[in-house]
Motif scaffolding. Sequence first.
Motif, mmCIF file in Angstrom:
data_model
loop_
_atom_site.group_PDB
_atom_site.id
_atom_site.type_symbol
_atom_site.label_atom_id
_atom_site.label_comp_id
_atom_site.label_asym_id
_atom_site.label_seq_id
_atom_site.Cartn_x
_atom_site.Cartn_y
_atom_site.Cartn_z
ATOM 1 N N ASP A 16 -46.427 -6.457 18.927
ATOM 2 C CA ASP A 16 -46.525 -5.444 17.878
ATOM 3 C C ASP A 16 -46.917 -6.135 16.578
ATOM 4 N N SER A 146 -34.255 -4.963 24.565
ATOM 5 C CA SER A 146 -35.674 -4.588 24.524
ATOM 6 C C SER A 146 -36.385 -5.168 25.737
ATOM 7 N N GLY A 147 -37.726 -5.206 25.649
ATOM 8 C CA GLY A 147 -38.485 -5.780 26.757
ATOM 9 C C GLY A 147 -38.397 -7.298 26.773
ATOM 10 N N GLY A 148 -38.057 -7.878 25.627
ATOM 11 C CA GLY A 148 -38.030 -9.338 25.521
ATOM 12 C C GLY A 148 -36.628 -9.926 25.450
ATOM 13 N N PHE A 176 -36.766 -2.284 33.456
ATOM 14 C CA PHE A 176 -37.328 -0.918 33.479
ATOM 15 C C PHE A 176 -38.834 -0.981 33.730
ATOM 16 N N ASP A 177 -39.500 -1.924 33.052
ATOM 17 C CA ASP A 177 -40.962 -2.011 33.179
ATOM 18 C C ASP A 177 -41.389 -2.456 34.574
ATOM 19 N N PRO A 188 -45.978 0.104 29.428
ATOM 20 C CA PRO A 188 -44.603 -0.172 29.846
ATOM 21 C C PRO A 188 -43.972 1.085 30.443
ATOM 22 N N GLY A 189 -43.231 0.901 31.539
ATOM 23 C CA GLY A 189 -42.774 2.059 32.308
ATOM 24 C C GLY A 189 -41.437 2.651 31.878
ATOM 25 N N GLY A 190 -40.740 1.977 30.918
ATOM 26 C CA GLY A 190 -39.393 2.419 30.539
ATOM 27 C C GLY A 190 -39.310 3.901 30.183
ATOM 28 N N VAL A 191 -40.224 4.369 29.353
ATOM 29 C CA VAL A 191 -40.167 5.773 28.904
ATOM 30 C C VAL A 191 -40.361 6.717 30.090
ATOM 31 N N GLY A 279 -33.221 -2.305 19.503
ATOM 32 C CA GLY A 279 -34.243 -2.743 20.467
ATOM 33 C C GLY A 279 -34.865 -1.520 21.133
ATOM 34 N N GLY A 280 -36.033 -1.691 21.731
ATOM 35 C CA GLY A 280 -36.795 -0.578 22.295
ATOM 36 C C GLY A 280 -36.048 0.251 23.326
ATOM 37 N N VAL A 281 -35.154 -0.391 24.097
ATOM 38 C CA VAL A 281 -34.424 0.341 25.150
ATOM 39 C C VAL A 281 -33.390 1.303 24.546
ATOM 40 N N ALA A 283 -34.023 3.586 22.867
ATOM 41 C CA ALA A 283 -34.653 4.919 22.950
ATOM 42 C C ALA A 283 -34.230 5.645 24.222
ATOM 43 N N ASN A 284 -33.633 4.925 25.163
ATOM 44 C CA ASN A 284 -33.280 5.553 26.441
ATOM 45 C C ASN A 284 -32.272 6.675 26.233
ATOM 46 N N THR A 311 -37.508 -0.795 17.442
ATOM 47 C CA THR A 311 -38.572 -1.566 18.080
ATOM 48 C C THR A 311 -39.019 -2.643 17.082
HETATM 49 O O1 KG4 Z 1 -38.412 -3.424 21.138
HETATM 50 P P1 KG4 Z 1 -39.634 -3.114 21.937
HETATM 51 O O2 KG4 Z 1 -40.608 -2.117 21.396
HETATM 52 O O3 KG4 Z 1 -40.483 -4.406 22.209
HETATM 53 C C1 KG4 Z 1 -39.973 -5.572 22.737
HETATM 54 O O4 KG4 Z 1 -39.843 -5.623 23.974
HETATM 55 O O5 KG4 Z 1 -39.678 -6.506 21.955
HETATM 56 O O6 KG4 Z 1 -39.127 -2.641 23.365
HETATM 57 C C2 KG4 Z 1 -40.003 -2.232 24.371
HETATM 58 C C3 KG4 Z 1 -39.205 -2.048 25.637
HETATM 59 C C4 KG4 Z 1 -40.093 -1.874 26.858
HETATM 60 O O7 KG4 Z 1 -39.566 -2.661 27.896
HETATM 61 C C5 KG4 Z 1 -39.962 -0.383 27.141
HETATM 62 O O8 KG4 Z 1 -40.155 -0.048 28.489
HETATM 63 C C6 KG4 Z 1 -38.551 -0.121 26.732
HETATM 64 O O9 KG4 Z 1 -38.387 -0.870 25.545
HETATM 65 N N1 KG4 Z 1 -38.299 1.308 26.480
HETATM 66 C C7 KG4 Z 1 -37.484 2.066 27.237
HETATM 67 C C8 KG4 Z 1 -37.547 3.368 26.707
HETATM 68 N N2 KG4 Z 1 -38.416 3.349 25.650
HETATM 69 C C9 KG4 Z 1 -38.860 2.081 25.529
HETATM 70 N N3 KG4 Z 1 -36.707 1.741 28.268
HETATM 71 C C10 KG4 Z 1 -35.973 2.733 28.808
HETATM 72 N N4 KG4 Z 1 -35.986 4.007 28.376
HETATM 73 C C11 KG4 Z 1 -36.750 4.375 27.324
HETATM 74 N N5 KG4 Z 1 -36.746 5.636 26.891
#
Ligand code: KG4
Length: 347
Positions: A16, A146-148, A176-177, A188-191, A279-281, A283-284, A311
Motif C-alpha cells: 500500500d 493483517s495479511g503480514g 484467509f487469503d 486477497p480472498g479474506g473479504v 490490521g486488515g483482518v 474488517a472481518n 489497514t
Molecule cells: O492491513 P492490510 O490491508 O495489509 C496487510 O496485510 O498489511 O490487511 C490485508 C489483509 C488481507 O489478508 C485480507 O484478506 C484481510 O486483511 N482482510 C480480511 C477481511 N478484509 C480484509 N480478512 C478477513 N475478513 C475480512 N473481511
Amino acid sequence: MSLFKRVLAIETSCDDTSVAIVRHDAWVEAVVSANQDLQHAPFGGVVPEIASRNHTLQILPLIEETFKKSGLNWSQIDGVAVTNRPGLVGSLIVGLVVAKTVAQTKNIPLIGVNHLEGHIMAPFLKDSEYAPAENFSFPMIVLAVSGGHTSIYRANDFSEYEILGVTKDDAAGEAFDKFGKMLGLGFPGGVKVDQLAALGKSDAYIFPRGLIHEENLQMSFSGLKSAAQRVVEKIHPEELPKHLPDLCASFREAVVDALLSKLDRAVTQTKIKNVVITGGVSANSRLRERATEWAKHKKLILQIPPLRYCTDNAAMIGLVGIRRLNKGEASHLTLGPSPSSWPQDFS
Ligand code: KG4
Ligand code: ZN
C-alpha cells in the motif's frame, strides 16, 4: 524545544502506498492511500518487485493529492515521518528516498518509524468522523492482525511496548487469503470468505484452532490451512460451489476462535481493560461481532479503529513520527531500511 505542529508522513512498507499530514494532537489533516491489489492478484500474493515499482509510480501524485485535500502548503510542514522498518526492503527504499529528499530540500527533520508501532498507535488518531472513546487510554492490549502480521502487544505507554505473542507461521490474513485461493475466490480472498461465510453454518466442518489450549500467547494458522486443504481436496470441483458458504463459515469461526482465545488470555493474564484490534483482518464481520460481545461481557473498553486506520496507512506513521519529534528524537539522513524491527523497538 519548539513544538512540531504538523508532519508529512509516508508509508510504503508492503503493497500500500500512503501519504498523510498529521497534527501533533493526532488530528489527521488528510490521508491518501493507493492499494495495489489488482496488480498482485494475478500472482496470488504480493510480488516485491511489482510493489516497489508501483510505489515509485504512485508516491509523488499521492503527496500532491494529500496537500490538495488538506488545503495546506509546504511552509506548514515541520517534519517528515517515514516507515523504515519492518517491511519489504525494495518497498521501504522508495518511501525513504522520497522522505529524505523532502527533509533535505525543505530543510526539516526526518524521523524513521516502525510500522508496527504505527498499528499500535492507530486507535489514537482523530478526524471529523472518528475519535477514540474518552475513557480509552494506556495501558492497552493490542491485537494487530493483517495479511503480514498477527501479534499481541502490551503497550504501557507511548514507546513502551512488549510483544506478548506472535504467530509461529502464517498471519491470520494470509491464512484467509490462502484459503480463498484454494477455493478459487481470487486474491486477497479474506473479504470474499467473510461474505460467503455469512450464508453458511459455522459448525458444518470442524477445523483446528491452533495452540488454543496452550497457556502462552503464541498463535498458529498453518495447521488450519492444511486441514482445510485436505477437506477441499475431497470435494469434487463441480460440487464445490454449493459447499462454499459452509466451508467459509467454518474456517472463519476457527480463525476468530483462535484469535479471541489468545486475546482473552492476554487480558486475563495482564488484567488490562483497554483492548485494541487493528490490521486488515479487523474488517472481518464475525471477528468484530464476537469481539464486541466478548468486550461487553468482560467490561473491557474495546477500540477497533475505522478501516482506513486499521489497514496500512501513513496517518498512523505520522502520529508516531510527530510524537517522537516532539520528544526530541530525529533520524539521520543515513537512515536505512530494515526487513525486521530494531532490537530496541520492543522489550
Ligand atoms: O492491513 P492490510 O490491508 O495489509 C496487510 O496485510 O498489511 O490487511 C490485508 C489483509 C488481507 O489478508 C485480507 O484478506 C484481510 O486483511 N482482510 C480480511 C477481511 N478484509 C480484509 N480478512 C478477513 N475478513 C475480512 N473481511
Ligand atoms: Zn501493517
